[in-house]
Scaffold this active site. Sequence first.
Site, mmCIF file in Angstrom:
data_model
loop_
_atom_site.group_PDB
_atom_site.id
_atom_site.type_symbol
_atom_site.label_atom_id
_atom_site.label_comp_id
_atom_site.label_asym_id
_atom_site.label_seq_id
_atom_site.Cartn_x
_atom_site.Cartn_y
_atom_site.Cartn_z
ATOM 1 N N SER A 151 2.107 -6.912 7.145
ATOM 2 C CA SER A 151 0.935 -6.175 6.653
ATOM 3 C C SER A 151 0.242 -6.858 5.488
ATOM 4 O O SER A 151 -0.966 -6.699 5.311
ATOM 5 C CB SER A 151 1.358 -4.764 6.234
ATOM 6 O OG SER A 151 1.819 -4.016 7.329
ATOM 7 N N GLU A 209 -5.741 4.288 4.609
ATOM 8 C CA GLU A 209 -4.647 3.816 5.449
ATOM 9 C C GLU A 209 -3.742 4.970 5.874
ATOM 10 O O GLU A 209 -3.300 5.769 5.042
ATOM 11 C CB GLU A 209 -3.782 2.792 4.708
ATOM 12 C CG GLU A 209 -2.676 2.222 5.593
ATOM 13 C CD GLU A 209 -1.421 1.782 4.853
ATOM 14 O OE1 GLU A 209 -0.640 1.018 5.445
ATOM 15 O OE2 GLU A 209 -1.208 2.211 3.704
ATOM 16 N N ASP A 244 3.450 3.047 10.987
ATOM 17 C CA ASP A 244 4.279 1.844 10.959
ATOM 18 C C ASP A 244 5.747 2.177 10.700
ATOM 19 O O ASP A 244 6.644 1.675 11.377
ATOM 20 C CB ASP A 244 3.744 0.917 9.861
ATOM 21 C CG ASP A 244 4.572 -0.339 9.665
ATOM 22 O OD1 ASP A 244 4.506 -1.220 10.531
ATOM 23 O OD2 ASP A 244 5.264 -0.429 8.638
#
Length: 496
Positions: free
Chosen positions: A112, A330, A335
Site C-alpha cells: 500500500s 480510505e 484489506d
Amino acid sequence: MKTVAALVSCSLLTMAANAALLPSTQTDSEWFKASALKVAEKTEQQTKEKAKNVILFVGDGMGISTLTAARIYQGQQVQGNKGGEENFLSFENFPNTALVKTYNTNQQTPDSAGTMTAIATGVKSKAGVLSVSDTSLRGNCLSSRGNELVTLVDLANAKGLSTGVVSTARITHATPAATYSNTPERNWEADSNLPTEAVANECQDIAYQLVMRDEANALSVALGGGRRNFIPDTVTDGEDKSGRRADGVDLTKVWTENFTNSAYVWNKAGFDAIDTESTDHLLGLFNSSHMEYEADRADDTGGEPSLTQMTTKSIDILKKNEQGYLLIVESGRIDHAHHAGNASRALADTVELSNAVQAALDNTDPEETLIMVTADHSHVFTIAGYPKRGNPILGLVHNVDGNLASADDGKPYTTLGYTNGPGAVIGLRDDLTSVDTQDKDFMQQALIPMGSETHAGEDISLHATGPGSHLAQGVIEQNVIFHIINQAQSLDGTKY
C-alpha cells in the site's frame, strides 16, 4: 501529435517554473513525465470544465473480485432483488472507468505504501516507502533526505484549497499517510518507532508530520484510528493500552493549540456534537489502533462514526472554502479482512464504502465535483465453482439443479476462497456440510498456508464522474491518477 508535443513541452516548462513546489527528483522521474504525457493526450481529446472539488475514494485491497462479490452480497440483502448478480455498487454506475496497473518499482505484487505514493505524487516508488522517490533506501532516513515528493495535499493547500484525509485504518497507516507525509519507512508511525539513525538525521514520525504543519498547509479534516501514535506513552488509552509517543508530546493538544477554530474528538458522541460551521480544523481519532470493521462497529462500546458519517461531516467542513477542496477517503479494513481470510467482513466494508460514495454524490454538485473511486491493490481472493444464480455469495456452492456441489474429495466447498492465507487446508479438508459459512467469523479455505493472506498483482479499477472524469479510460499506470486530479483541479503540478 504536434499539439500533444507542444502541450507536454509547455508542461515541462511550467514544472521548471514551479520548482519550489515540485523538486527535480519528482519532475525528472520517467514515471512522472510518462504519466503527464498520457493525461496530455487525453486532455487534447476532450476538454471539460475544471473541478472545483475532488473526492478520491480508495478501497484498500478492493480488487475486481471483491467488487463482484460485494455487489452480489449487497444485492442479496435487498428485498426483491432477483439474485444479487444484477446489483450495482454506487460507483459502478459512474460513466468513466479505467483499469490500473499496481506494481511497485521493486515488487511485482505491491504494497500500500508504494501504490498510494504513486497515486499521491505521480511517481511510482518502492514498497514500504511513503512519498519519497525510489532512490531512497527503505528504513534509511539519510537516503530519503532530498528525495521527498510533493503530494496532492501539498499542491491543494498551496493553491488555497481545503484538504481532508479520512480512513477506517490508523490515520498514520500507509495509505492515508502517503497523502501528507514523507518517510522511507511506513512503520515509523510514532516517534518510538524511529531507529537511532532516523533520529540522528532528523527524520520525523508520521503522526508528527500530520500535526506539525503550518496553518496554511494544515489538513482541515483528519479522521480515523491510530490514537496511540498521537499521545504520550505515559497515558493509558483504554483497555490497558498506552500511547506510543516517547517524546511526551500530546499531539491532540498541539492540534487544538496550533490551528484556529480547531477541535479534537475521540468518540461518536464528540463527533456528533461538532458544529461544522464553527469548526475549521477537525482531528478525530476513534480507536487506539484501527477502527472497527463495519460488521462490528455497532458492538463497539466507545462508539465510532461510520465511513459514511465521516465522509459527510468532512464535506460539510471542507465546502465552506469557496475556492474548493480535496478530500481523500480510505476504506482501510477491506484489506485487513482479506489478510485474515475473512470474506464476510471484507464485503461488508466494501458495501459501506459504496454507501459513503453515494453520500458524497448526494451532498455535492456534480457539475463542480470530480469523484473518483479506486483501490491501491488487489488480493488473492477468488469466486469459483459453478453456483446457481442467486446462490448465497458466502454460502456453499449449489449447482443449477439445486443440489449441493461436492469436490473430488466428496465434500462441499464455498464459492469464495483464497489462494493463500490462514484458512489454508493442510492434509484432509474439513467437511463444511454443517458449517455456517455465512457467519461473519467464518474463515474461507485457502490453498497455501500463510499466517496472513497476501496482496495480488493484477490490475484494479478506477471509476470516475464529474468534471475531468473523461480522463479515466483505458489501461493506465497507477501514477496517472495523480495527473488526472492535478489536471482536473488545476493544482499546478503540471499545466497544459
